[in-house]
Write a protein that holds these residues in place. Sequence first.
Motif, PDB file in Angstrom:
ATOM      1  N   HIS A   1       0.924  -0.010  -9.626  1.00 27.80           N
ATOM      2  CA  HIS A   1      -0.431  -0.470  -9.952  1.00 27.80           C
ATOM      3  C   HIS A   1      -1.051   0.470 -10.992  1.00 27.80           C
ATOM      4  CE1 HIS A   1      -3.991  -2.859  -9.105  1.00 27.80           C
ATOM      5  NE2 HIS A   1      -4.694  -1.737  -9.021  1.00 27.80           N
TER       6      HIS A   1
ATOM      7  N   ARG B   1       2.144  -6.904  -2.567  1.00 28.89           N
ATOM      8  CA  ARG B   1       1.217  -7.913  -3.072  1.00 28.89           C
ATOM      9  C   ARG B   1       0.200  -7.217  -3.967  1.00 28.89           C
ATOM     10  NH1 ARG B   1       0.995 -12.719   0.301  1.00 28.89           N
ATOM     11  NH2 ARG B   1      -0.940 -13.238  -0.801  1.00 28.89           N
ATOM     12  N   GLN B   2       0.102  -7.655  -5.230  1.00 32.31           N
ATOM     13  CA  GLN B   2      -0.759  -6.965  -6.184  1.00 32.31           C
ATOM     14  C   GLN B   2      -2.236  -7.012  -5.796  1.00 32.31           C
ATOM     15  OE1 GLN B   2      -0.001  -4.996  -8.782  1.00 32.31           O
ATOM     16  NE2 GLN B   2       2.133  -5.212  -8.119  1.00 32.31           N
ATOM     17  N   GLU B   3      -2.628  -7.997  -5.008  1.00 34.23           N
ATOM     18  CA  GLU B   3      -4.026  -8.074  -4.572  1.00 34.23           C
ATOM     19  C   GLU B   3      -4.436  -6.849  -3.763  1.00 34.23           C
ATOM     20  OE1 GLU B   3      -1.487 -10.255  -4.058  1.00 34.23           O
ATOM     21  OE2 GLU B   3      -2.320 -12.171  -3.381  1.00 34.23           O
TER      22      GLU B   3
ATOM     23  N   ASP C   1      -1.493 -15.697   3.666  1.00 31.11           N
ATOM     24  CA  ASP C   1      -2.648 -14.872   3.320  1.00 31.11           C
ATOM     25  C   ASP C   1      -3.272 -14.207   4.539  1.00 31.11           C
ATOM     26  OD1 ASP C   1      -2.414 -15.390   0.630  1.00 31.11           O
ATOM     27  OD2 ASP C   1      -3.726 -17.137   0.672  1.00 31.11           O
TER      28      ASP C   1
END
Length: 321
Positions: free
Chosen positions: A258, A227-229, A197
């Motif tokens: 997205h 990373r979808q975040e 992270d």
Amino acid sequence: MSTVFHDPELQDIAQRLQDNDGEVRRIAILDLADLAGDEHAALLVAALRDPVPTVREEAARALEAFESSDSVAGLVALLTDEDAGVREAAAHSLSELKLPESAALLLPHAGHADAFVRASVLRALRELKAPESIVPALAALHDAHASVRREAVAVAGYLKHPEALPALTALAIGDPDAEVRRAAAGALGFAGSGSVDGVLSALLSGLNDDAWQVREEAATTLGKLQRQEAGPPLVAALQDHYWQVRLRAARALGRLRHRDALPALVETLAHPAANLRKEAALALGEIRDAAALPALEHALQDPDPEVRKSARLAVEQIRSA
């Protein structure tokens, strides 16, 4: 005693390299560089020790096309030359090295007392991708000189060494030099989608960096990590003051597929920069949401042919899905 060459043209050049006039010798180096063949490389190496800086500079530049232990050693020696032009020419030719065995000749100089030498050697090592280069590169990530840190980041990124990730993450966030932060943000791309992270946090922080080049690189790397975040911050980056950052954000959102980016990407299809409109169309095609079809069909009439082509591809992607 001078070497005798069977080639008359080469023999003429060799004789001119012995002339008392430095300008005559410099022109001879230029003529020598135009000849094909390795048999005259020794003449260039010898010219690296010429008393006239312009002759040394031309010889260093000409050796870009040749690579041997003698030429590498000679070029490394010129990295501390009294003349700046000579030093730069030697550094450039070293950066063009291709033979892995040349790394052994460079590595002993990676910790040189002179920052220019350290940076030049690291730049040459980057292209060679020698595994043992990671040792001086890791040490140089903490160098006092930004130019050295930038080259060390590039070496670590090329080698994709996991041990470098903590230092690269720290540099991407807090290095005082914007170019180091940009390079570190780009190098973090090798971390992969399962990265820690801390890498993701550093890149998301990079989207708010004061330097737009860092924001641009952070957006690019976030697209690689997938990373979808990163989706919402990248959508916000579509409003960046610099269209270059918006372009990379659009590309990253397309790679992430997205869907929440659709309204912002549709709005981007009307941006004045054609390159950005093109990227927005391509991203919408990647997302494959039929809600984007009306805007893309309108983009088929865009004045820019590349935008029209991208819109057409996007429409085909959505319809085939």
